[in-house]
Scaffold this motif. Structure first.
Motif, PDB file in Angstrom:
ATOM      1  N   THR A   1      14.661  -3.650   2.186  1.00  0.00           N
ATOM      2  CA  THR A   1      13.953  -4.802   1.594  1.00  0.00           C
ATOM      3  C   THR A   1      12.474  -4.498   1.312  1.00  0.00           C
ATOM      4  N   TYR A   2      12.092  -3.277   1.532  1.00  0.00           N
ATOM      5  CA  TYR A   2      10.711  -2.826   1.296  1.00  0.00           C
ATOM      6  C   TYR A   2      10.135  -3.308  -0.039  1.00  0.00           C
ATOM      7  N   PRO A   3      10.878  -3.209  -1.156  1.00  0.00           N
ATOM      8  CA  PRO A   3      10.295  -3.640  -2.439  1.00  0.00           C
ATOM      9  C   PRO A   3      10.013  -5.143  -2.496  1.00  0.00           C
TER      10      PRO A   3
ATOM     11  N   ILE B   1      -1.857   1.507  -0.357  1.00  0.00           N
ATOM     12  CA  ILE B   1      -1.264   2.805   0.009  1.00  0.00           C
ATOM     13  C   ILE B   1      -0.700   2.661   1.416  1.00  0.00           C
ATOM     14  N   GLN B   2       0.430   3.294   1.645  1.00  0.00           N
ATOM     15  CA  GLN B   2       1.003   3.297   2.988  1.00  0.00           C
ATOM     16  C   GLN B   2       0.263   4.305   3.851  1.00  0.00           C
ATOM     17  N   PRO B   3      -0.149   3.892   5.048  1.00  0.00           N
ATOM     18  CA  PRO B   3      -0.842   4.856   5.921  1.00  0.00           C
ATOM     19  C   PRO B   3       0.129   5.824   6.594  1.00  0.00           C
TER      20      PRO B   3
ATOM     21  N   ALA C   1       5.840  -9.398  -2.550  1.00  0.00           N
ATOM     22  CA  ALA C   1       5.045 -10.441  -1.887  1.00  0.00           C
ATOM     23  C   ALA C   1       3.562 -10.057  -1.910  1.00  0.00           C
ATOM     24  N   ASP C   2       3.259  -8.783  -1.620  1.00  0.00           N
ATOM     25  CA  ASP C   2       1.856  -8.304  -1.650  1.00  0.00           C
ATOM     26  C   ASP C   2       1.205  -8.690  -2.974  1.00  0.00           C
ATOM     27  N   ILE C   3       1.946  -8.427  -4.029  1.00  0.00           N
ATOM     28  CA  ILE C   3       1.391  -8.573  -5.376  1.00  0.00           C
ATOM     29  C   ILE C   3       1.332 -10.051  -5.786  1.00  0.00           C
TER      30      ILE C   3
ATOM     31  N   VAL D   1      -0.880   1.872 -10.190  1.00  0.00           N
ATOM     32  CA  VAL D   1      -0.019   2.729  -9.357  1.00  0.00           C
ATOM     33  C   VAL D   1       0.383   3.984 -10.133  1.00  0.00           C
ATOM     34  N   GLY D   2       0.917   4.958  -9.397  1.00  0.00           N
ATOM     35  CA  GLY D   2       1.511   6.127 -10.031  1.00  0.00           C
ATOM     36  C   GLY D   2       2.889   5.751 -10.563  1.00  0.00           C
ATOM     37  N   VAL D   3       3.474   6.658 -11.322  1.00  0.00           N
ATOM     38  CA  VAL D   3       4.723   6.326 -12.014  1.00  0.00           C
ATOM     39  C   VAL D   3       5.893   6.111 -11.041  1.00  0.00           C
ATOM     40  N   ASP D   4       5.795   6.682  -9.837  1.00  0.00           N
ATOM     41  CA  ASP D   4       6.884   6.525  -8.861  1.00  0.00           C
ATOM     42  C   ASP D   4       7.055   5.069  -8.405  1.00  0.00           C
ATOM     43  N   GLN D   5       6.042   4.232  -8.630  1.00  0.00           N
ATOM     44  CA  GLN D   5       6.144   2.829  -8.200  1.00  0.00           C
ATOM     45  C   GLN D   5       6.571   1.889  -9.328  1.00  0.00           C
TER      46      GLN D   5
ATOM     47  N   LYS E   1       7.472  15.682  -6.753  1.00  0.00           N
ATOM     48  CA  LYS E   1       6.140  15.061  -6.739  1.00  0.00           C
ATOM     49  C   LYS E   1       5.334  15.472  -5.510  1.00  0.00           C
ATOM     50  N   MET E   2       4.018  15.527  -5.681  1.00  0.00           N
ATOM     51  CA  MET E   2       3.139  15.806  -4.544  1.00  0.00           C
ATOM     52  C   MET E   2       3.276  14.632  -3.587  1.00  0.00           C
ATOM     53  N   SER E   3       3.664  14.944  -2.338  1.00  0.00           N
ATOM     54  CA  SER E   3       3.951  13.860  -1.403  1.00  0.00           C
ATOM     55  C   SER E   3       3.050  13.965  -0.182  1.00  0.00           C
ATOM     56  N   LYS E   4       2.580  12.811   0.303  1.00  0.00           N
ATOM     57  CA  LYS E   4       1.671  12.850   1.445  1.00  0.00           C
ATOM     58  C   LYS E   4       2.412  13.130   2.743  1.00  0.00           C
ATOM     59  N   SER E   5       3.755  13.063   2.704  1.00  0.00           N
ATOM     60  CA  SER E   5       4.461  13.404   3.946  1.00  0.00           C
ATOM     61  C   SER E   5       5.172  14.761   3.827  1.00  0.00           C
TER      62      SER E   5
ATOM     63  N   ARG F   1       1.969  11.335 -12.308  1.00  0.00           N
ATOM     64  CA  ARG F   1       2.890  11.972 -11.374  1.00  0.00           C
ATOM     65  C   ARG F   1       2.405  13.404 -11.132  1.00  0.00           C
ATOM     66  N   VAL F   2       1.542  13.538 -10.144  1.00  0.00           N
ATOM     67  CA  VAL F   2       1.035  14.863  -9.794  1.00  0.00           C
ATOM     68  C   VAL F   2       2.134  15.548  -8.982  1.00  0.00           C
ATOM     69  N   MET F   3       2.389  16.815  -9.300  1.00  0.00           N
ATOM     70  CA  MET F   3       3.513  17.493  -8.670  1.00  0.00           C
ATOM     71  C   MET F   3       3.059  18.351  -7.487  1.00  0.00           C
TER      72      MET F   3
HETATM   73  P1  TYM Z   1       2.404   5.289  -1.656  1.00  0.00           P
HETATM   74  O1  TYM Z   1       1.713   5.014  -0.366  1.00  0.00           O
HETATM   75  O2  TYM Z   1       3.594   6.173  -1.627  1.00  0.00           O
HETATM   76  O3  TYM Z   1       1.396   5.877  -2.711  1.00  0.00           O
HETATM   77  C1  TYM Z   1       0.155   5.261  -2.978  1.00  0.00           C
HETATM   78  C2  TYM Z   1      -0.166   5.325  -4.457  1.00  0.00           C
HETATM   79  O4  TYM Z   1      -0.231   6.671  -4.904  1.00  0.00           O
HETATM   80  C3  TYM Z   1       0.646   6.874  -6.005  1.00  0.00           C
HETATM   81  N1  TYM Z   1       1.194   8.231  -5.906  1.00  0.00           N
HETATM   82  C4  TYM Z   1       1.070   9.172  -6.848  1.00  0.00           C
HETATM   83  N2  TYM Z   1       0.503   9.164  -8.058  1.00  0.00           N
HETATM   84  C5  TYM Z   1       0.545  10.304  -8.789  1.00  0.00           C
HETATM   85  N3  TYM Z   1       1.141  11.435  -8.337  1.00  0.00           N
HETATM   86  C6  TYM Z   1       1.734  11.499  -7.132  1.00  0.00           C
HETATM   87  N4  TYM Z   1       2.308  12.623  -6.705  1.00  0.00           N
HETATM   88  C7  TYM Z   1       1.717  10.323  -6.316  1.00  0.00           C
HETATM   89  N5  TYM Z   1       2.196  10.031  -5.091  1.00  0.00           N
HETATM   90  C8  TYM Z   1       1.873   8.746  -4.864  1.00  0.00           C
HETATM   91  C9  TYM Z   1       1.714   5.814  -5.846  1.00  0.00           C
HETATM   92  O5  TYM Z   1       2.346   5.537  -7.070  1.00  0.00           O
HETATM   93  C10 TYM Z   1       0.897   4.645  -5.329  1.00  0.00           C
HETATM   94  O6  TYM Z   1       0.254   3.994  -6.386  1.00  0.00           O
HETATM   95  N6  TYM Z   1       4.991   1.048  -2.163  1.00  0.00           N
HETATM   96  C11 TYM Z   1       3.697   1.679  -2.369  1.00  0.00           C
HETATM   97  C12 TYM Z   1       2.584   0.969  -1.631  1.00  0.00           C
HETATM   98  C13 TYM Z   1       2.471  -0.484  -1.919  1.00  0.00           C
HETATM   99  C14 TYM Z   1       1.918  -1.065  -3.067  1.00  0.00           C
HETATM  100  C15 TYM Z   1       2.007  -2.463  -2.873  1.00  0.00           C
HETATM  101  C16 TYM Z   1       1.353  -0.550  -4.233  1.00  0.00           C
HETATM  102  C17 TYM Z   1       2.886  -1.492  -1.104  1.00  0.00           C
HETATM  103  N7  TYM Z   1       2.599  -2.672  -1.671  1.00  0.00           N
HETATM  104  C18 TYM Z   1       1.566  -3.364  -3.833  1.00  0.00           C
HETATM  105  C19 TYM Z   1       0.890  -1.461  -5.207  1.00  0.00           C
HETATM  106  C20 TYM Z   1       1.009  -2.834  -4.992  1.00  0.00           C
HETATM  107  C21 TYM Z   1       3.769   3.106  -1.876  1.00  0.00           C
HETATM  108  O7  TYM Z   1       4.592   3.445  -1.077  1.00  0.00           O
HETATM  109  O8  TYM Z   1       2.784   3.902  -2.357  1.00  0.00           O
END
Ligand code: TYM
Length: 330
Positions: free
Chosen positions: A126-128, A9-11, A133-135, A145-149, A194-198, A184-186
């Motif tokens: 180039t984020y993806p 998860i991104q902090p 690389a992480d994976i 992961v959630g569906v957005d990824q 989508k419910m967003s942490k920011s 995908r929680v809204m």
């Molecule tokens: P991030 O930090 O945006 O979100 C972290 C994880 O939460 C899931 N997520 C959700 N799932 C359901 N409903 C939502 N509203 C919702 N919002 C977020 C995301 O799908 C994710 O699983 N790029 C990634 C972080 C990352 C990563 C990785 C993940 C970097 N390297 C390698 C897996 C493997 C991201 O920005 O997630």
């Protein structure tokens, strides 16, 4: 040999109920059967400007929240992405195997460049590749992961495939693990996004450390509709979202959740949803409050985590170096 899971998860902002249901909750389950690696991906987070002091603090808080949610430090590896330099190194190499066209098609890049029009930096583009690389560094089998990824994960698979076609079997091609309910929680305030942490409006999300009163208030305020019927049906975005949250947290489908509340009013329904969220999050909040005071313990976890992660990552990277033709280090 057990199969491997990697996720992160991104902090940024705070860990929301969306992150919990879409990702962390499944991490906890997968720990039982897989070797798991969970990272606080701090390098990803600087694609958007961060306050350095805040970021450092938030990274520690995120790690404590991982553990408070139930990631077991005895079994799973937890670390800060920036502590394992192989992520950046492999990312550079993979950049040379990724096409501009592929990266331009990423919907998250398009969204974020609209949101941060003043700072469309190369890292955002180039984020993806860093995510790939992480994976791929860990020969990961499964990525919860959630569906957005999903789109990013598909790109990771394509990059792995492309590399393997040239050099033989170097990377494991990872699979996504996307939960059947709650992928995908809204937003509680706008159930079409989508419910967003920011999200600048905290009423749109539930933070996993929100106290019971705050949770009750946010769910009470959640946008629904005026027809007063609890059913899971197209067009009822607000109700569908609450049903999915309830379903994901109790392990049932949203349709079955709707049956449980048949004939009830929205008030009772919302009280039921709040109750299950409060019940689930209370032990997490209690554990977090303990952990955040225990700096030495946390330090030990991320130090050992980085060492364990590095020893796997080093092996993969040196194989990659050999394959692409770099001279062996002596
Ligand atoms: P991030 O930090 O945006 O979100 C972290 C994880 O939460 C899931 N997520 C959700 N799932 C359901 N409903 C939502 N509203 C919702 N919002 C977020 C995301 O799908 C994710 O699983 N790029 C990634 C972080 C990352 C990563 C990785 C993940 C970097 N390297 C390698 C897996 C493997 C991201 O920005 O997630």
């Amino acid at each position: 040999m057990r199969k491997r899971v990697f996720s992160g998860i991104q902090p940024t902002g705070c860990i929301t109920l969306g992150n919990y249901i879409g990702a962390v909750k499944n991490w906890i389950e997968l720990q039982k059967e897989y070797d798991c690696i969970f990272s606080v991906v701090d390098m990803h987070s600087i694609t958007v400007r961060q306050d350095p002091k805040e970021l450092r603090k938030r990274c520690m808080q995120f790690l404590c929240q991982y553990i408070a949610c139930g990631i077991d430090p005895e079994n799973s590896i937890m670390f800060f992405q920036s502590h394992v330099p192989q992520h950046a190194e492999l990312s550079w190499i993979l950049n040379c195997y990724t096409y501009m066209g592929e990266l331009s098609r990423m919907t998250q890049f398009k969204d974020k460049s609209q949101k941060h029009a003043e700072n469309i930096n190369a890292g955002l583009f180039t984020y993806p590749v860093l995510m790939a690389a992480d994976i791929l560094l860990y020969k990961t089998d499964l990525v919860p992961v959630g569906v957005d990824q999903k789109q990013h994960l598909e790109l990771s698979r394509d990059i792995a495939d492309r590399f393997n076609k040239v050099y033989g079997d170097v990377f494991t091609v990872p699979e996504a693990y996307i939960p059947p309910v709650g992928a995908r929680v809204m937003s509680l305030q706008d159930p079409t996004s989508k419910m967003s942490k920011s999200d600048p409006n905290p009423n749109g999300y539930i933070w996993i450390l929100d106290d019971p009163d705050t949770i009750t208030r946010k769910i009470k305020r959640a946008v629904t509709d005026s027809d007063g019927v609890i059913e899971y049906k197209e067009g009822k975005d607000g109700i569908n979202n609450l049903l999915s949250i309830y379903g994901a947290m109790t392990g049932i489908t949203p349709e079955d959740a709707a049956k449980e509340f048949e004939g009830k009013g929205y008030g009772d329904f919302k009280a039921g949803v709040s109750e299950i969220i409060i019940e689930t999050l209370k032990p997490i909040r209690d554990k977090y409050n303990e952990l955040i005071e225990n700096k030495d313990y946390i330090e030990k976890i991320y130090k050992e985590g980085a060492e364990r992660a590095s020893s796997i990552a080093r092996r993969t990277l040196s194989k990659v170096h050999r394959k692409v033709g770099f001279v062996d280090r002596v």
